[in-house]
Design an enzyme around this catalytic site. Structure first.
Site, PDB file in Angstrom:
ATOM      1  N   HIS A  29      -1.669   1.670  -0.564  1.00 28.09           N
ATOM      2  CA  HIS A  29      -1.329   1.502   0.853  1.00 28.09           C
ATOM      3  C   HIS A  29      -1.055   2.834   1.524  1.00 28.09           C
ATOM      4  CE1 HIS A  29       2.990   2.342   0.266  1.00 28.09           C
ATOM      5  NE2 HIS A  29       2.870   1.668  -0.875  1.00 28.09           N
ATOM      6  N   CYS A  86       3.964   1.366  -6.399  1.00 29.84           N
ATOM      7  CA  CYS A  86       2.735   1.317  -5.620  1.00 29.84           C
ATOM      8  C   CYS A  86       2.102   2.708  -5.503  1.00 29.84           C
ATOM      9  CB  CYS A  86       3.006   0.750  -4.237  1.00 29.84           C
ATOM     10  SG  CYS A  86       3.380  -1.018  -4.231  1.00 29.84           S
TER      11      CYS A  86
END
Length: 217
Positions: free
Chosen positions: A170, A186
């Site tokens: 992301h 992440c």
């Protein structure tokens, strides 16, 4: 309709953004507002929000988007994340890869393995995991997408065996964290880089996350 916020307003929001499972701040990210503003050079049109553009001269050259020679065995279209080198490569057809700098999980939170892109999101909403809420009960239970959202402009949601494993590739509103080991697992990218990658990678693409050169245990 594209939101016409000023860059100053955007950075002010980013400075006070709640911290997320995919975007936890660390010592390197504790910057004064003026220092944050110095990272940005303008805006890239996007919908429903414009994307703040980063001065990539502030990054080490190896973390800037670039085409590199690639001799690995992976098929074209595969995403290969190198945790140790803080780089993500999209394998191309011609023996090259499009390489991006990334931020990765802090010690105890990073992972390795194989996954697929299960879905994709534009200016996605963010919700903390149960573990994150247990560690920080003050976290919001959900946060709408936007320039102050920890997931940034785009997100690729990673799945294994058809199930969301709660790890994402992301964007980030903390560009100074690219090349660092600060997230809660992440893979974070510059917003302009995740926008670029999003357009190149379909749902179903293979993702290999490697540590010590391996993605298998």
């Amino acid at each position: 309709m594209t939101t016409r916020r000023t860059l100053f307003t955007i950075l002010s929001l980013a400075a006070v953004a709640p911290l997320a499972a995919c975007n936890a701040r660390g010592p390197v990210a504790t910057l004064a507002q003026d220092d944050e503003a110095a990272w940005y050079t303008g805006m890239m049109p996007d919908k429903p929000y414009d994307v703040p553009l980063v001065d990539t001269n502030r990054l080490e050259p190896k973390y800037r988007r670039q085409v590199v020679s690639y001799k690995g065995p992976e098929r074209p279209g595969t995403l290969v994340v190198d945790i140790d080198n803080r780089q993500l490569a999209l394998v191309q057809e011609d023996g090259t890869a499009l390489q991006y700098g990334v931020g990765v999980g802090k010690l105890g939170f990073s992972w390795k393995g194989q996954a697929t892109v299960g879905r994709k999101g534009v200016w996605p909403d963010w919700s903390p995991t149960t573990t994150m809420v247990s560690l920080n009960p003050d976290l919001p239970r959900t946060q709408k997408g936007g320039v102050d959202n920890p997931l940034g402009a785009r997100a690729l949601y990673l799945h294994q065996n058809g199930r969301d494993i709660l790890f994402r590739i992301h964007g980030t509103n903390e560009p100074w964290s690219i090349g660092e080991q600060l997230s809660s697992g992440c893979i974070r990218m510059l917003n302009e880089d995740i926008v670029d990658l999003y357009e190149r990678v379909p749902v179903g693409a293979t993702v290999l996350v490697k540590r010590n050169g391996k993605y298998r245990v």
